[in-house]
Write an enzyme that holds these catalytic residues in place. Structure first.
Site, mmCIF file in Angstrom:
data_model
loop_
_atom_site.group_PDB
_atom_site.id
_atom_site.type_symbol
_atom_site.label_atom_id
_atom_site.label_comp_id
_atom_site.label_asym_id
_atom_site.label_seq_id
_atom_site.Cartn_x
_atom_site.Cartn_y
_atom_site.Cartn_z
ATOM 1 N N LYS A 196 0.882 -1.217 -0.079
ATOM 2 C CA LYS A 196 0.124 -0.109 -0.021
ATOM 3 C C LYS A 196 0.767 1.155 0.097
ATOM 4 O O LYS A 196 1.933 1.111 0.410
ATOM 5 C CB LYS A 196 -0.830 0.004 1.355
HETATM 6 P P1 NAD Z 1 -12.917 7.643 -2.039
HETATM 7 O O1 NAD Z 1 -11.962 8.488 -2.175
HETATM 8 O O2 NAD Z 1 -13.831 7.220 -3.347
HETATM 9 O O3 NAD Z 1 -14.218 8.269 -0.951
HETATM 10 C C1 NAD Z 1 -13.767 8.498 0.598
HETATM 11 C C2 NAD Z 1 -15.159 9.083 1.210
HETATM 12 O O4 NAD Z 1 -14.668 9.137 2.435
HETATM 13 C C3 NAD Z 1 -15.485 10.248 0.695
HETATM 14 O O5 NAD Z 1 -16.860 10.338 0.574
HETATM 15 C C4 NAD Z 1 -14.948 11.305 1.641
HETATM 16 O O6 NAD Z 1 -15.615 12.500 1.663
HETATM 17 C C5 NAD Z 1 -15.125 10.453 2.924
HETATM 18 N N1 NAD Z 1 -14.268 11.132 4.124
HETATM 19 C C6 NAD Z 1 -13.000 11.111 3.871
HETATM 20 N N2 NAD Z 1 -12.479 11.639 5.168
HETATM 21 C C7 NAD Z 1 -13.621 11.480 6.020
HETATM 22 C C8 NAD Z 1 -13.778 11.833 7.400
HETATM 23 N N3 NAD Z 1 -12.954 12.327 8.168
HETATM 24 N N4 NAD Z 1 -15.185 11.382 7.937
HETATM 25 C C9 NAD Z 1 -16.217 10.847 6.956
HETATM 26 N N5 NAD Z 1 -15.883 10.671 5.747
HETATM 27 C C10 NAD Z 1 -14.687 10.899 5.018
HETATM 28 O O7 NAD Z 1 -12.559 6.358 -1.388
HETATM 29 P P2 NAD Z 1 -12.874 4.848 -1.421
HETATM 30 O O8 NAD Z 1 -12.228 4.330 -2.705
HETATM 31 O O9 NAD Z 1 -14.483 4.675 -1.634
HETATM 32 O O10 NAD Z 1 -12.330 4.116 -0.200
HETATM 33 C C11 NAD Z 1 -13.019 4.274 0.938
HETATM 34 C C12 NAD Z 1 -12.714 3.282 2.084
HETATM 35 O O11 NAD Z 1 -12.630 1.957 1.353
HETATM 36 C C13 NAD Z 1 -11.131 3.383 2.415
HETATM 37 O O12 NAD Z 1 -10.714 2.915 3.647
HETATM 38 C C14 NAD Z 1 -10.242 2.205 1.429
HETATM 39 O O13 NAD Z 1 -8.977 2.067 1.834
HETATM 40 C C15 NAD Z 1 -11.591 1.425 1.391
HETATM 41 N N6 NAD Z 1 -11.599 0.512 0.314
HETATM 42 C C16 NAD Z 1 -11.545 0.738 -0.892
HETATM 43 C C17 NAD Z 1 -11.352 0.062 -2.191
HETATM 44 C C18 NAD Z 1 -11.505 0.638 -3.234
HETATM 45 O O14 NAD Z 1 -11.911 -0.436 -4.427
HETATM 46 N N7 NAD Z 1 -11.876 1.733 -3.725
HETATM 47 C C19 NAD Z 1 -11.185 -1.433 -1.570
HETATM 48 C C20 NAD Z 1 -11.007 -1.829 -0.475
HETATM 49 C C21 NAD Z 1 -11.013 -0.939 0.537
#
Ligand code: NAD
Length: 425
Positions: free
Chosen positions: A111
């Site tokens: 990561k």
């Molecule tokens: P993204 O950037 O698309 O969305 C992130 C969201 O979190 C946004 O809506 C943002 O406004 C919100 N956010 C940021 N800081 C915040 C806070 N302090 N409090 C509340 N909301 C907040 O990211 P994503 O790809 O949707 O990832 C979200 C989570 O899922 C992360 O933990 C990431 O590691 C995990 N994840 C993502 C994937 C993927 O395929 N994208 C896969 C597995 C896990």
């Protein structure tokens, strides 16, 4: 009423270590393997200059942590966020090792990211930052060595820039063999149909499986989502297809609530037009610190780590937490949830649809294939259900909670690989 959200606190690596120690003790993990897995293999920090739109130069710091590759190339996302540092990258890389192992994929865990708030930069600057970061990482990433993907604040467009930059550094005859250096690309550039929704879809498949275990369905269940980005939106999309009702959403711009239900599709359009979720019709702003105590059946944290802690776990009324985010529940918060008989579908299982989708994209590129949306959705569901069932079986066998059970499935597979191969020399 306050609507701003506190940034996640650092220290996620401490949680990973606590979870790992617990599972290692319950399963009796081989001591030598435990020593190897207790530490990351490689930690790469790069500093690189980028020309800004106004002609000045800024120097950025990027990270890539490679935890373990016993089962295959390092795999894991890149995050652009002010909380990115070595501690966060270590934690997230280690979770990736467990996640890929649990999903039965031929990958290890990595990561990384850059400590920036991307909102402060123009699209042109973000492109130059992404390309220069890729160049700085050089052959520390590679299609058979370490394969990044999107994470918080990174997207398909950025993955296309990474692929293009990396491929441009290769000789013409080698370029096309390197497209799978990164996954989560746009479909027009080697990306996979359905990779965009894979994580959110997988979250909902685990909730469907949870409902089956409980002898119920998701129909009519009330749920809240923290984070309305890639994972949060798609999870809400598939929850609503199951007849569940979205009653609260929190993101970096605020917290909204409507006990009558919020339409995720209309909210997505509103967010695109207004760059915020607050003010969406029919909703009221909600005290951000009280978000998790909203009266609901299901909580989907899909934002950052360390959001459910000792400070708020006691007020949670939901029956299940489906961890769309990585590390949303810290060790103290988890102890309270377990004592209150609240189920936790652990992150390494719940959000593994993303890396499974990435694996399909990698295979597609590597084998020169084109997969359809149906291929992806059917295979993804099967893999998620298999992993869910393995966790339940392990939890019964070891008489332990689901997170520890998931760790045991993952660690057992890695332990076997080390035992069979031995340690060089
Ligand atoms: P993204 O950037 O698309 O969305 C992130 C969201 O979190 C946004 O809506 C943002 O406004 C919100 N956010 C940021 N800081 C915040 C806070 N302090 N409090 C509340 N909301 C907040 O990211 P994503 O790809 O949707 O990832 C979200 C989570 O899922 C992360 O933990 C990431 O590691 C995990 N994840 C993502 C994937 C993927 O395929 N994208 C896969 C597995 C896990």
């Amino acid at each position: 009423m306050a609507t701003s959200i506190k940034p996640a606190k650092v220290g996620m690596y401490e949680n990973v270590k606590n979870q790992f120690e617990k599972a290692a003790a319950v399963m009796g993990l081989d001591e030598s393997v435990k020593k190897i897995l207790s530490i990351t293999n490689n930690e790469i920090i790069v500093h690189f200059p980028v020309k800004m739109d106004n002609g000045t130069v800024e120097v950025f710091t990027g990270y890539r942590v490679q935890h373990n590759n016993a089962l295959g190339p390092y795999k894991g996302g890149l995050r652009y966020h002010p909380t990115v540092d070595v501690d966060a990258a270590r934690a997230l890389a280690t979770w990736m090792t467990w996640k890929t192992s649990l999903a039965g994929l031929p990958y290890g865990g990595g990561k990384g990211g850059i400590q920036i708030d991307p909102k402060q930069y123009s699209q042109g600057e973000l492109e130059r930052i992404t390309r220069r970061f890729t160049y700085a990482l050089g052959d520390n990433i590679g299609p058979e060595h370490d394969i990044p993907a999107p994470d918080v604040n990174t997207n398909a467009q950025m993955m296309a820039w990474i692929a293009d930059t990396y491929m441009s550094t290769k000789s013409p005859a080698e370029r096309s063999k390197n497209q799978h250096v990164v996954t989560g690309k746009p479909v027009g550039s080697g990306g996979l149909e359905g990779r965009d929704r894979a994580t959110g879809f997988g979250v909902v498949v685990t909730l469907e499986s949870w409902a089956k275990v409980k002898g119920t369905t998701l129909e009519g269940k009330r749920y809240i989502v923290q984070g309305f980005g890639n994972v949060g939106y798609w999870a809400a999309h598939f929850m609503n297809k199951n007849g569940a009702i979205l009653v609260g959403v929190q993101d970096a711009t605020g917290t909204i609530y409507n006990p009558e239900g919020i339409d995720p599709e209309a909210l997505l359009r509103y967010q695109a037009d207004n760059a915020t979720i607050t003010g969406y019709k029919g909703t009221q702003n909600y005290e951000s610190d009280e978000f998790f105590s909203i009266d609901c059946d299901i909580i989907i944290p899909a934002a950052l780590g360390n959001q459910i802690t000792a400070a708020n776990a006691g007020s949670i009324k939901a029956k299940v937490i489906a961890e769309g985010a990585n590390g949303p529940t810290d060790t103290d918060g988890e102890a309270i949830l377990l004592a209150n008989h609240i189920d936790i579908i652990p992150d390494i299982l719940c959000n593994s649809g993303g890396v499974i989708g990435s694996y399909f994209e990698w295979l597609q590129n590597r084998n020169g294939e084109i997969w359809t949306m149906d291929d992806v959705i059917i295979k993804l569901r099967k893999k998620m259900e298999e992993a869910f069932n393995k966790v339940i079986t392990s939890s019964v066998q070891y008489k332990t909670d689901w997170r520890t059970a998931a760790y045991i499935v993952a660690l057992t597979r890695i332990e076997l690989a080390y035992k069979q191969r031995g340690i060089f020399p």
